[in-house]
Enzyme design. Structure first.
Site, PDB file in Angstrom:
ATOM      1  N   SER A 124     -42.083  57.306  48.023  1.00 18.18           N
ATOM      2  CA  SER A 124     -43.417  57.658  48.519  1.00 18.18           C
ATOM      3  C   SER A 124     -43.354  57.968  50.021  1.00 18.18           C
ATOM      4  O   SER A 124     -42.543  58.779  50.447  1.00 18.18           O
ATOM      5  CB  SER A 124     -44.396  56.522  48.211  1.00 18.18           C
ATOM      6  OG  SER A 124     -45.722  56.874  48.504  1.00 18.18           O
ATOM      7  N   MET A 125     -44.166  57.306  50.814  1.00 21.32           N
ATOM      8  CA  MET A 125     -44.201  57.589  52.257  1.00 21.32           C
ATOM      9  C   MET A 125     -42.914  57.166  52.959  1.00 21.32           C
ATOM     10  O   MET A 125     -42.643  57.593  54.078  1.00 21.32           O
ATOM     11  CB  MET A 125     -45.397  56.898  52.896  1.00 21.32           C
ATOM     12  CG  MET A 125     -46.748  57.415  52.436  1.00 21.32           C
ATOM     13  SD  MET A 125     -47.027  59.149  52.836  1.00 21.32           S
ATOM     14  CE  MET A 125     -47.319  59.043  54.600  1.00 21.32           C
TER      15      MET A 125
END
Length: 922
Positions: free
Chosen positions: A174-175
């Site tokens: 993800s991030m």
């Protein structure tokens, strides 16, 4: 009262919009395949050894930590540092845990045990305190700097070792993947510290929800750096998306920018990854056994035997990733595969002269080479197709050069094969191999196993069938059909006119078989040639199979390829393929690609209704119901034409220069166009959804105020309407100062929430007072009429000492209900930074940086005044007419600049609220 102000036709329209939105939401959240990922398990108890960081570093980042993953004896042995393996750093994403490393770490440990720890990987993981970095971007830069320090700390753990690493591999979920890419933007960061980057479900293109400017600024910094320095970035990068099961991060956001001079980046959807072939949701992508096995196989193939670390050769790294994640030939990876193979040993050579051939192998005692002379076939056919159900990794198909019936050496064509779930297949265009005289299929000697080998020669035009897709607005009422009559093993169905993200179809494949006693497997592969987002469907024939067809990435303008439905069929069956438009999936694509812009359209609709109420107060002296004004004023033709016109004019150089001279930001519609996200009529659909949401939100807030006022009257004695209207009460300046101090010293979103609660309290109190007045009017109508006359008499006095009548109170409540709706959305948009602040309160009392602080400084005094504002006090204001004209251009501005940048929306909302408050004094 709220429902009474809307006619039945409008109510039916709002109900229809709810139904359509529900269809779209259902497709996004439930309209995908079941989770076919196998769970990855630990064979021994997982342990997370905390790595001691330098004191200065620990003090600078008190919320962050670094861990080493281990199990059983491995964990015990490595508690005494230094380490001897290959370092891999796992970076969790939004609200992610450092413990998510256990799946891939455990699989890597099992793989190392299988080769007696000839090589092994040391998996590290960063604890980011499960921060919500997808919603609040203020800590992204801090995370990036901490990861840089972690890399340096990790490499120090290997000092003095014979094969000490000089770089680490990074897996970012993800991030976490974006933070890894951001490392290259740091001034003192050396690119050589990272040898490989694999990101999982990372939104590289743009934030999922741009709720503050820190997120968008961070994205702009990272992406601009990678684009401008593409020639100098040698970091091999792989981005893996989850497919349609991942509704948190749509796969289109995970594709790295395609640059002609940056060839070391790959982007693929998990459903297209060989030996994985499943869609994963946002969390299962880190524990999906099929995908993690593929990743670990790639890691071990990347090891350089000389350095016992991951290779520094960029070509080899890209070859390995292509082998495991893009196209697997059903063979073990070899850096320099031998093209020429020896075809010797005790074997039987069998010539095959027919154009279509099947061999069932079972308990073969001798090796058999089946030879297909190509000279005669070249005259009739253009291609040859072969497949085998034996999924071993040995070479199985060869080409002989200038041979008669057998050859001692052959060209190994197995490297050009493709692995599928139940077969390995090879398709060759004969004119590409003019030097080959024979095709050779090898059947090994086996015991106890049964497999089938098929080959057939064919003309391309007999196996390529064109199927134009149905029109977008056919709504599934019409369909198009093709029937595969010939008994072939392989077909390409060309899906003509299919290349836009707003298109969505259902393809039904009905197979009918004759004389088949046992089950036969067919494979239907949707192949998208301009991006690696293929998906496979396995069907047991005869059967009827439904396939959902939609895109993650639109077809580029300069791309002429055609999407294909590749069908690996049985020659004993007839197939009927039908395609029709899926209206629910089209709505799902609208929600998937543009759902994040809905708050902007909701607020735009509310602003239009707000402006209508202010104008009705100016022109008639009375404020109409929120629902009535929403129906009257919230029209898409008041907003969309201006945005379309500006977008058109920006195509002219003179207007673009004038636009830039005014320092105006880029139009959001242009941003969406650059991301290939332009739907026809999408703004109209979103506006209708936004108006519908504004209506039902207004109904909910109105009911909530009435419910709270009833509760207030139950708990407290009946309230009376205020005798005098006082805009500035004695406690108001103190309250304002206190809230501003709270905003300055803690969190702006927290102060906004407190201001919101104060405003709601004032409105609930006014509703309770009006209810009490009406009840008393019912009991004693004569007294009420005298009170009304007395109240009207006092209206001629100064504004600050006006008496409030029942009709003025009702008008004020109508106005306040609209303001509450606007304020509610401001609170919702600022909530992520508040949640982040509360979650980190034990580390930081003051949120820094704070995206909501400037807004709070303006909103606090504005709402404090509006809480004491009544329509009677602003009717005669000279500023009222001007104030009533502002919401329309601001509603346009919200759509023009806030649909892709939600953090800008509150800036457009506070302007009419501020002018409304100033009407009390001008």
């Amino acid at each position: 009262m709220f429902l009474h102000s809307v006619n039945l036709w409008n109510l039916a329209f709002y109900a229809l919009m709810v139904f359509m939105a529900t269809l779209g939401l259902w497709d996004v959240f439930f309209g995908f395949e079941e989770n076919k990922c196998s769970m990855s398990y630990m064979f021994e108890y997982p342990e997370y050894q905390k790595i001691e960081l330098p004191k200065k570093l620990a003090k600078r980042y008190p919320a962050y930590e670094l861990y080493l993953y281990g199990e059983g004896s491995y964990a015990e042995e490595h508690k005494a540092l230094p380490l001897t393996g290959i370092p891999v750093l796992f970076l969790p994403g939004n609200a992610g845990s450092y413990k998510q490393v256990r799946s891939i770490g455990s699989i890597a440990l099992r793989k190392a045990e299988d080769i007696d720890f000839k090589y092994h990987f040391d998996f590290f993981s960063v604890n980011f305190n499960e921060e919500l970095v997808a919603l609040y971007g203020g800590s992204l830069q801090k995370q990036t700097k901490f990861v840089h320090e972690c890399i340096k700390t990790i490499l120090k753990l290997y000092k003095g070792q014979e094969f000490a690493p000089t770089s680490v591999a990074i897996i970012g979920h993800s991030m976490g993947g974006l933070v890894a890419r951001a490392l290259l933007t740091l001034k003192n960061f050396k690119q050589d510290l990272i040898n490989l980057l694999i990101t999982q479900a990372t939104p590289h293109v743009a934030p999922v929800m741009p709720l503050d400017r820190f997120i968008t600024d961070f994205y702009m910094t990272v992406n601009n750096y990678w684009i401008l320095n593409a020639r100098h970035i040698n970091l091999t990068t792989l981005s893996v998306a989850g497919g349609f099961r991942d509704y948190q991060v749509r796969s289109g956001l995970t594709f790295l920018p395609k640059l002609s001079h940056h060839t070391s980046a790959l982007s693929v959807v998990s459903s297209a990854v060989p030996k994985t072939w499943v869609s994963t949701d946002h969390l299962s992508i880190v524990w999906c056994k099929q995908l993690q096995l593929t990743t670990i196989r790639a890691f071990f193939d990347l090891i350089d035997a000389d350095t016992k670390q991951i290779t520094q050769n960029p070509k080899k790294k890209l070859s390995v990733l292509n082998h495991h994640f893009i196209r697997h030939p059903a063979k073990h990876f070899e850096e320099n595969p031998s093209i020429i193979s020896d075809l010797t040993g005790t074997s039987v050579w069998v010539p095959v002269k027919v154009s279509k051939w099947t061999y069932v192998a079972y308990n073969e005692s001798d090796k058999i080479y089946f030879t297909f002379p190509l000279a005669n076939h070249r005259k009739i056919y253009t291609h040859v197709y072969c497949q085998s159900t034996m999924l071993d990794t040995n070479s199985w198909i060869f080409g002989c050069i200038n041979s008669t019936s057998m050859c001692r050496q052959g060209v190994d064509l197995s490297w050009k094969a493709e692995l599928l779930p139940t077969i390995k297949s090879l398709t060759l265009r004969l004119q590409d191999y003019p030097s080959l005289s024979h095709l050779v299929v090898y059947v090994p000697s086996i015991h106890g196993s049964k497999f089938v080998v098929d080959c057939e020669f064919f003309k391309k035009e007999t196996r390529s069938i064109q199927l134009p897709v149905t029109h977008l607005f056919s709504f599934g009422l019409s369909s198009r059909k093709v029937i595969l009559n010939t008994s072939g093993l392989f077909y390409n169905i060309e899906l003509l006119n299919f290349g836009q993200i707003y298109q969505a179809f259902k393809i039904n494949v009905v197979s009918k078989c004759s004389g088949v006693k046992e089950e036969i497997t067919s494979i239907y592969k949707l192949h998208i040639p301009w991006s690696y987002e293929d998906s496979l469907t396995i069907a047991q024939v005869p059967s009827a199979t439904e396939i959902s067809v939609k895109l993650h990435i639109a077809q580029p303008e300069n791309d002429s390829h055609v999407a294909l439905l590749k069908m690996y069929t049985s020659s004993d069956c007839q197939y009927e393929v039908t395609v029709k438009t899926s209206f629910s999936q089209i709505l799902g694509q609208v929600v998937r690609f543009h759902g994040g812009a809905l708050p902007a359209y909701v607020i735009s609709s509310i602003l239009l209704a707000y402006g209508g109420q202010l104008y009705s107060l100016f022109s008639t002296g009375h404020c109409l119901e929120y629902a009535t004004m929403l129906d009257k004023e919230a029209k898409p033709y008041k907003v969309d034409p201006f945005v379309i016109m500006v977008k058109f004019l920006l195509g002219y150089k003179w207007f673009k220069e004038f636009w830039d001279m005014l320092l105006l930001p880029e139009l959001d519609a242009i941003v969406l166009t650059s991301q290939s996200m332009c739907f026809p009529l999408v703004s109209l659909i979103l506006f209708l959804f936004g108006t519908c949401t504004a209506y039902w939100g207004g109904l909910l807030s109105s009911m909530s105020v009435r419910l709270l006022s009833s509760l207030w009257l139950t708990l407290k004695r009946p309230s009376e309407l205020p005798k005098d209207i006082k805009i500035i009460s004695p406690d108001l300046p103190i309250l304002t100062v206190v809230l501003i101090i709270v905003s300055w010293t803690t969190c702006g979103a927290f102060a906004i929430l407190l201001t919101y609660l104060y405003y709601v309290f004032k409105i609930v109190h006014l509703q309770a007072s009006l209810t009490t007045f009406k009840n008393s009017q019912t009991v004693n109508p004569k007294h009420s009429r005298r009170s009304e006359k007395k109240s009207n008499h006092h209206k001629d006095s100064t504004v600050h000492h006006l008496r409030l009548s029942a009709s003025d109170a009702e008008d004020s409540l109508r106005m306040h209900s609209t303001v509450i709706n606007l304020l509610t959305w401001i609170v919702l948009l600022s909530m992520p930074s508040l949640i982040y602040w509360l979650k980190n309160l034990r580390y930081y009392f003051k949120l820094n940086p704070d995206p909501c602080k400037p807004l709070a400084f303006i909103l606090i005094p504005t709402m404090a005044v509006l809480g004491n504002t009544y329509t009677a006090s602003i009717k005669s204001s000279k500023l009222l007419k001007t104030t009533s004209q502002f919401p329309l251009p601001l509603a346009v501005g919200v759509i023009a600049f806030g649909s892709a940048h939600l953090y800008r929306v509150p800036c457009f909302v506070f302007i009419p609220l501020l002018l409304h408050a100033l009407c009390n004094f001008m």
